[in-house]
Write a protein that holds these residues in place. Sequence first.
Motif, PDB file in Angstrom:
ATOM      1  N   GLY A  27       0.800  -1.221   0.000  1.00  0.00           N
ATOM      2  CA  GLY A  27       0.000   0.000   0.000  1.00  0.00           C
ATOM      3  C   GLY A  27       0.825   1.259   0.000  1.00  0.00           C
ATOM      4  O   GLY A  27       2.016   1.252  -0.289  1.00  0.00           O
ATOM      5  N   GLY A  28       0.152   2.307   0.355  1.00  0.00           N
ATOM      6  CA  GLY A  28       0.813   3.596   0.466  1.00  0.00           C
ATOM      7  C   GLY A  28       1.410   3.758   1.853  1.00  0.00           C
ATOM      8  O   GLY A  28       1.292   2.869   2.707  1.00  0.00           O
ATOM      9  N   ALA A  86      -2.335   9.312   3.155  1.00  0.00           N
ATOM     10  CA  ALA A  86      -1.860   8.038   2.594  1.00  0.00           C
ATOM     11  C   ALA A  86      -1.440   8.291   1.153  1.00  0.00           C
ATOM     12  O   ALA A  86      -2.216   8.821   0.361  1.00  0.00           O
ATOM     13  CB  ALA A  86      -2.956   6.992   2.659  1.00  0.00           C
ATOM     14  N   VAL A  87      -0.199   7.931   0.841  1.00  0.00           N
ATOM     15  CA  VAL A  87       0.370   8.244  -0.473  1.00  0.00           C
ATOM     16  C   VAL A  87       1.027   6.988  -1.059  1.00  0.00           C
ATOM     17  O   VAL A  87       1.876   6.376  -0.423  1.00  0.00           O
ATOM     18  CB  VAL A  87       1.423   9.368  -0.345  1.00  0.00           C
ATOM     19  CG1 VAL A  87       2.026   9.702  -1.688  1.00  0.00           C
ATOM     20  CG2 VAL A  87       0.805  10.619   0.277  1.00  0.00           C
ATOM     21  N   PRO A  88       0.639   6.637  -2.292  1.00  0.00           N
ATOM     22  CA  PRO A  88       1.305   5.511  -2.953  1.00  0.00           C
ATOM     23  C   PRO A  88       2.629   5.979  -3.549  1.00  0.00           C
ATOM     24  O   PRO A  88       2.879   7.183  -3.649  1.00  0.00           O
ATOM     25  CB  PRO A  88       0.324   5.129  -4.060  1.00  0.00           C
ATOM     26  CG  PRO A  88      -0.321   6.420  -4.428  1.00  0.00           C
ATOM     27  CD  PRO A  88      -0.416   7.200  -3.135  1.00  0.00           C
ATOM     28  N   PRO A  89       3.474   5.056  -3.965  1.00  0.00           N
ATOM     29  CA  PRO A  89       4.693   5.486  -4.655  1.00  0.00           C
ATOM     30  C   PRO A  89       4.312   6.159  -5.972  1.00  0.00           C
ATOM     31  O   PRO A  89       3.256   5.866  -6.534  1.00  0.00           O
ATOM     32  CB  PRO A  89       5.455   4.181  -4.896  1.00  0.00           C
ATOM     33  CG  PRO A  89       4.423   3.113  -4.852  1.00  0.00           C
ATOM     34  CD  PRO A  89       3.352   3.592  -3.925  1.00  0.00           C
ATOM     35  N   ARG A  94       3.461   3.583  -9.149  1.00  0.00           N
ATOM     36  CA  ARG A  94       2.398   2.580  -9.244  1.00  0.00           C
ATOM     37  C   ARG A  94       1.281   2.930  -8.270  1.00  0.00           C
ATOM     38  O   ARG A  94       1.448   3.722  -7.358  1.00  0.00           O
ATOM     39  CB  ARG A  94       2.917   1.178  -8.955  1.00  0.00           C
ATOM     40  CG  ARG A  94       3.363   0.957  -7.534  1.00  0.00           C
ATOM     41  CD  ARG A  94       3.657  -0.530  -7.272  1.00  0.00           C
ATOM     42  NE  ARG A  94       4.346  -0.705  -6.019  1.00  0.00           N
ATOM     43  CZ  ARG A  94       3.748  -0.745  -4.828  1.00  0.00           C
ATOM     44  NH1 ARG A  94       2.455  -0.621  -4.736  1.00  0.00           N
ATOM     45  NH2 ARG A  94       4.453  -0.916  -3.724  1.00  0.00           N
ATOM     46  N   SER A  95       0.134   2.290  -8.496  1.00  0.00           N
ATOM     47  CA  SER A  95      -0.971   2.467  -7.569  1.00  0.00           C
ATOM     48  C   SER A  95      -0.746   1.564  -6.361  1.00  0.00           C
ATOM     49  O   SER A  95       0.064   0.640  -6.403  1.00  0.00           O
ATOM     50  CB  SER A  95      -2.306   2.147  -8.245  1.00  0.00           C
ATOM     51  OG  SER A  95      -2.322   0.809  -8.679  1.00  0.00           O
ATOM     52  N   ALA A  96      -1.477   1.836  -5.297  1.00  0.00           N
ATOM     53  CA  ALA A  96      -1.378   1.038  -4.081  1.00  0.00           C
ATOM     54  C   ALA A  96      -2.788   0.883  -3.530  1.00  0.00           C
ATOM     55  O   ALA A  96      -3.344   1.822  -2.968  1.00  0.00           O
ATOM     56  CB  ALA A  96      -0.461   1.708  -3.066  1.00  0.00           C
ATOM     57  N   GLY A  97      -3.364  -0.276  -3.733  1.00  0.00           N
ATOM     58  CA  GLY A  97      -4.735  -0.482  -3.292  1.00  0.00           C
ATOM     59  C   GLY A  97      -5.669   0.441  -4.059  1.00  0.00           C
ATOM     60  O   GLY A  97      -5.682   0.445  -5.284  1.00  0.00           O
TER      61      GLY A  97
END
Length: 155
Positions: free
Chosen positions: A32-33, A106-109, A112-115
């Motif tokens: 996840g993020g 909450a931050v994804p990389p 790519r997406s995260a959840g």
Amino acid sequence: MTNAMWMQSVEWLAAAARDPRACKWEWDHGNGGVLLEAGRFWDVLSVPEPLGLLALDILWCEPLQVPGPTLVDCAAHRVGFFLPPDPASRWEGSGLRHLGKGSWVAVPPPYRSAGFLEWIIPPDGTGALHPALPLELALRQANGTLAVLAPLSEE
């Protein structure tokens, strides 16, 4: 985006973490993020998804300005605009949430997406953000458009 630009965007975004190294490790190895604190390098204006997507479309129409980092939470149906930190700002409107100092996001990389979290426009690593005034004007225009369309969708 080139590999160098991706790396630069990772470094820029991870700099907001208390431990940038752990943040990058979690992005590379986690699902996840990560939670990053707003208010130091950027604030986030979180808006309902229909309003945010329409405002982003309006911002793209401005040929001299590329919109800044923009995140979508597909589960919460919200769009987050990254903008310069401004402890005195007063964003007003139905469903608007200004996340500044003391708030966590909450931050994804950026790669790519995260959840349910996805970048619509990932950070480019230069520190470019949404300028507040054009964002405010786009949100007002989008809100007006949605108000006009609402009665039509009820027919």
